[in-house]
Design a protein around this motif. Structure first.
Motif, PDB file in Angstrom:
ATOM      1  N   UNK A 326       9.054 -15.407  21.297  1.00 27.22           N
ATOM      2  CA  UNK A 326       7.838 -15.469  20.322  1.00 27.22           C
ATOM      3  C   UNK A 326       7.876 -17.192  19.827  1.00 27.22           C
ATOM      4  N   UNK A 327       9.031 -17.659  19.769  1.00 27.74           N
ATOM      5  CA  UNK A 327       9.127 -19.048  19.109  1.00 27.74           C
ATOM      6  C   UNK A 327       8.840 -19.748  20.222  1.00 27.74           C
ATOM      7  N   UNK A 328       9.041 -19.677  21.511  1.00 28.44           N
ATOM      8  CA  UNK A 328       8.788 -20.461  22.524  1.00 28.44           C
ATOM      9  C   UNK A 328       7.116 -20.548  22.661  1.00 28.44           C
ATOM     10  N   UNK A 329       6.724 -19.476  22.784  1.00 26.85           N
ATOM     11  CA  UNK A 329       5.243 -19.232  22.697  1.00 26.85           C
ATOM     12  C   UNK A 329       4.304 -19.753  21.466  1.00 26.85           C
ATOM     13  N   UNK A 330       4.732 -19.583  20.406  1.00 28.50           N
ATOM     14  CA  UNK A 330       4.015 -19.852  19.271  1.00 28.50           C
ATOM     15  C   UNK A 330       4.377 -21.233  18.644  1.00 28.50           C
ATOM     16  N   UNK A 331       5.589 -21.699  18.897  1.00 23.53           N
ATOM     17  CA  UNK A 331       6.043 -23.067  18.230  1.00 23.53           C
ATOM     18  C   UNK A 331       6.299 -24.155  19.146  1.00 23.53           C
TER      19      UNK A 331
END
Length: 343
Positions: A326-331
């Motif tokens: 989730x962090x890779x994709x959104x941040x």
């Protein structure tokens, strides 16, 4: 993103797909769930590793066949299938079948070399031909030819009611352009380029011509440039980088401590080349996404690629992978100039 950097075009991730020996289905379901999540988050690709006689995915082609029925867009890759365990003709049939099922989304990555612990497994794997098996590049060339539609036999035609083809069936026309070689040496980079493959470069390279304390990024950069210098597509030839990258922005305190300890234990091996082959490991990248973006932009090899498949740590839990993806994709992805496929 620094003005001098090119936007990241494709964001992918790689998982080993671990499981409990006594409950293997749960682990395989977790892997499929992670791939489904990746598609929802807009990742361009999901890759699975290959592990024989271990508690990780032993049959990535079978797992990806299942994934084709749970996803519709995300590309599905193997990083990598060690061909020492495979019959190239049979593998070509399996790969083509899964590619057809996926609608042309399969990206098979392969490598050469004898099977791990070959002396212990040879009698089970090749009981009559162990001493005659060739584990070199010719094995890849055979697979390439079969996938690309070269004849397998001189016979084709009809016998009674049965019709026979002289090439692998089903034939998937685009699959030959989506074959990847997983290489960590200059020789592998050159061979892959000369044979028109794509090139997977990971967090492990061979520091064969470097000084005693070589720089990982510089060694990896030399492999990328060697590959492209020998590829028909030149600078447009596809290269994917697979570093271990662990963002901590939305991680809990316990997760952050776990991630830091994981990286700490693995850091000593990055100081100098390991073993007679001089294998050099990249440091794991752990931290907030703004710091990770700065470190990646400072990485000489990262600046040469347009797509990545960041590797997920082997030993984490399902909820950790959800947080990391989730962090890779959104941040982190947006900080590198990437946009989700859904956009």
């Amino acid at each position: 993103m620094p003005p001098s950097s090119q936007p990241l075009r494709k964001l992918g991730f790689l998982t080993i797909g671990t499981f409990d020996e006594h409950d293997p289905r749960a682990g395989h379901e977790s892997t499929l769930g992670i791939i489904e999540l990746g598609e929802r988050l807009g990742f361009d690709s999901a890759w699975v590793r290959h592990r024989h006689l271990q508690y990780g995915i032993s049959s990535p082609v079978a797992v990806l066949a299942a994934a084709t029925q749970r996803t519709s867009r995300i590309e599905l890759g193997t990083a990598v299938i060690p061909l020492g365990w495979e019959n190239p003709l049979r593998l070509a049939e399996d790969l083509a079948t899964v590619d057809i099922l996926s609608g042309g989304r399969l990206n098979p990555g392969v490598s050469i070399g004898p099977p791990t612990h070959y002396d212990e497994v040879r009698s089970a794997l090749y009981p009559g031909t162990a001493d005659a098996e060739d584990f070199g590049y010719d094995r890849v060339k055979r697979l390439l030819d079969f996938v690309r539609g070269e004849p397998v036999t001189a016979f084709r035609g009809t016998e009674g009611f049965e019709v026979f083809s002289d090439r692998v069936q089903p034939h998937s026309p685009g699959l030959g352009r989506r074959l990847w070689y997983g290489g960590g040496s200059l020789a592998s980079a050159r061979w892959a380029g000369e044979h028109g493959m794509n090139f997977l470069t990971s967090s492990v390279v061979k520091a064969e011509n470097a000084r005693n304390s070589p720089d990982f990024a510089a060694v990896q950069l030399s492999h990328i440039r060697t590959f492209r210098a020998h590829h028909p597509d030149g600078e447009a030839a596809r290269v994917s980088q697979g570093l271990v990258v662990i963002p901590t922005d939305s991680a809990s305190p316990a997760q952050r401590a776990k991630y830091a300890e994981y990286a700490r234990k693995r850091t000593p091996r990055t100081a100098v080349p390991q073993g007679p082959a001089r294998m050099l490991f990249a440091p794991d990248l752990v931290g907030p996404c703004d710091e990770l973006a700065e470190r990646l932009h400072a990485h000489a090899a990262f600046r040469e690629v347009h797509e990545v498949a960041f590797a997920l740590p082997f030993t984490f839990e399902h909820e950790d992978y959800v947080q990391i993806l989730t962090d890779l994709a959104t941040r982190l992805g947006p900080a590198l100039g990437w946009r989700p496929a859904s956009q």
